[in-house]
Design an enzyme around this catalytic site. Structure first.
Site, PDB file in Angstrom:
ATOM      1  N   ASP A 189      14.689  56.193  11.527  1.00  0.00           N
ATOM      2  CA  ASP A 189      15.445  54.865  12.258  1.00  0.00           C
ATOM      3  C   ASP A 189      16.048  54.962  13.323  1.00  0.00           C
ATOM      4  OD1 ASP A 189      15.168  52.687  11.040  1.00  0.00           O
ATOM      5  OD2 ASP A 189      16.166  52.637   9.378  1.00  0.00           O
TER       6      ASP A 189
ATOM      7  N   TRP B 279       9.823  50.712  13.695  1.00  0.00           N
ATOM      8  CA  TRP B 279       9.834  49.465  13.526  1.00  0.00           C
ATOM      9  C   TRP B 279       8.673  48.463  14.689  1.00  0.00           C
ATOM     10  CZ3 TRP B 279      15.403  48.805  14.883  1.00  0.00           C
ATOM     11  CH2 TRP B 279      15.999  49.451  13.546  1.00  0.00           C
ATOM     12  N   GLY B 280       8.033  49.470  15.592  1.00  0.00           N
ATOM     13  CA  GLY B 280       7.703  49.474  16.435  1.00  0.00           C
ATOM     14  C   GLY B 280       7.923  48.692  17.898  1.00  0.00           C
TER      15      GLY B 280
ATOM     16  N   ASP C 146      10.568  45.711   8.891  1.00  0.00           N
ATOM     17  CA  ASP C 146      10.927  45.121   7.157  1.00  0.00           C
ATOM     18  C   ASP C 146      10.584  44.640   6.268  1.00  0.00           C
ATOM     19  OD1 ASP C 146      12.994  47.316   8.130  1.00  0.00           O
ATOM     20  OD2 ASP C 146      14.469  46.800   6.868  1.00  0.00           O
TER      21      ASP C 146
END
Ligand code: GLA
Length: 377
Positions: free
Chosen positions: A126, A161-162, A183
């Protein structure tokens, strides 16, 4: 390690969030085998955030929470492996994970070694609590190199997350899949928005490093950690079809121990899974629209390894639509002397198309997904 088709499996986050433990993982592993999920290709079982203690031990190692995982992680991994599944875990490129457990920043090599010792086959990584002075590509390169030197084949699932234009550098980091979006939550609006987000980044998808549109919400029906309004059967079908067509990893997020028949019908649709797992891994493309185009229906095609083409029509709008398109925009115009003989992969119905493909009524949020053979007209 080379990953040839989009990874498939289950991840704990969508339904269980922090409420994970040894028993959940073992019973989920059992269910994945008993329900036919493993046989259908879902072979990774992944524990997401919230599995460790809040601090490392005296040697700087991550420690599984002894209340949640009283037998440690190696024991869990051994059980998962005994079922024929692969075992995945989670960490973070920052100093803490998104749920505020220790992250791997500056501990990449010790953590990669620990994961390898436990028998981990997949690491989701993450992007929370990262130091501002280190660019994302370096954070992922560090862990990518650490995993590649851990002594074990570990699939590296990047989750930035790009951000920081991930698509431009992620393939340099050793990642095998990369989250291109924020998300997902269990609502139609979330599915629609993640779908529309893909249009400009399709080129960055393919064998070796797949564009991850996030875990599936199919079958959550509004329950669990990211459960929101829930979706209709039609919406979940569209969701699964889009993820399949766009080569996204298929990571189930519902409670697979309690699936309805509707949920099983979606997740176990072999024909749709075959579109996702097609060995050629060609990216889907938007078929040129003619006068019906309203920006609400995405008409998407994808060339398959055996010469077939997959065609999907996804109605992202709130009204019924009657889309059609000229086959010319797929290189299959009248002058080729060819036609398409198609099977719809949810209903099994068949149809033919010469020159133009017409669709009967497409309900709001609905989809049709065809596998078509190219034959003489
Ligand atoms: C981030 C990720 C999610 C999940 C949570 C866990 O939000 O994008 O997929 O892993 O962290 O805290």
């Amino acid at each position: 390690m080379v990953v040839k088709t989009p990874p498939m499996g289950w991840n704990s986050w969508n339904t269980f969030g922090p409420n994970i433990n040894d028993e959940l993982i073992r019973t989920t592993a059992d269910a994945m085998v008993e329900n036919g999920l493993l046989e259908a290709g879902y072979n990774y079982l992944v524990i997401d955030d919230c599995w460790s203690l809040k601090e490392r031990d005296g040697e700087g190692k991550l420690v599984p929470d002894p209340v949640k995982f009283p037998h440690g992680m190696k024991d869990v991994a051994d059980y998962v492996h005994s079922k024929g599944l692969k075992f995945g875990m989670y960490s973070c490129a920052g100093t803490r994970t998104c749920a505020d457990y220790p992250g791997s920043f500056d501990h990449e090599y010790v953590d990669a070694k620990t994961f390898a010792e436990w028998g981990v086959d997949f690491l989701k990584y993450d992007f929370c609590y990262r130091p501002n002075f280190v660019p994302g590509h370096l954070l992922y390169k560090k862990m990518g190199t650490a995993l590649a030197n851990s002594g074990r084949d570990i699939l590296f699932s990047a989750c930035s997350w790009g951000h920081q234009e991930t698509h431009k550098w992620i393939k340099t980091t050793g990642a095998h899949m990369w989250r291109s979006t924020g998300d997902i939550v269990d609502s139609w609006a979330s599915i629609r928005d993640l779908t529309m987000h893909q249009i400009n980044i399709w080129d960055y998808n393919g064998a070796g490093c797949f564009n991850d549109m996030d875990m599936l919400v199919v079958g959550m029906n509004g329950k669990g950690n990211v459960g929101l309004t829930g979706c209709t059967f039609e919406e979940y079908k569209t969701h699964f079809s889009v993820w399949a067509m766009f080569n996204s990893p298929l990571m189930i997020g519902c409670d697979v121990r309690n699936m309805t028949d509707e949920t099983k019908n979606i997740l176990l649709n072999k024909d749709v899974i075959a579109i996702n797992q097609d060995p050629a891994c060609r990216q889907a493309y938007l078929v040129e629209a003619d006068n019906w185009w309203s920006g609400r229906v995405y008409m998407v095609a994808k060339q398959l390894d055996n010469g077939d083409v997959a065609i999907g029509a996804f109605n992202l709008g709130d009204n019924e639509e009657w889309p059609n398109f000229q086959l010319d925009s797929m290189g299959l115009g009248y002058a080729t002397g060819k036609k398409l003989v198609c099977k719809e992969l949810w209903t099994g119905e068949t149809c033919e198309a010469v020159d133009v493909m017409r669709f009967p009524k497409l309900p709001a949020h609905g989809c049709r997904l065809f596998r078509c053979k190219v034959v003489d007209a």
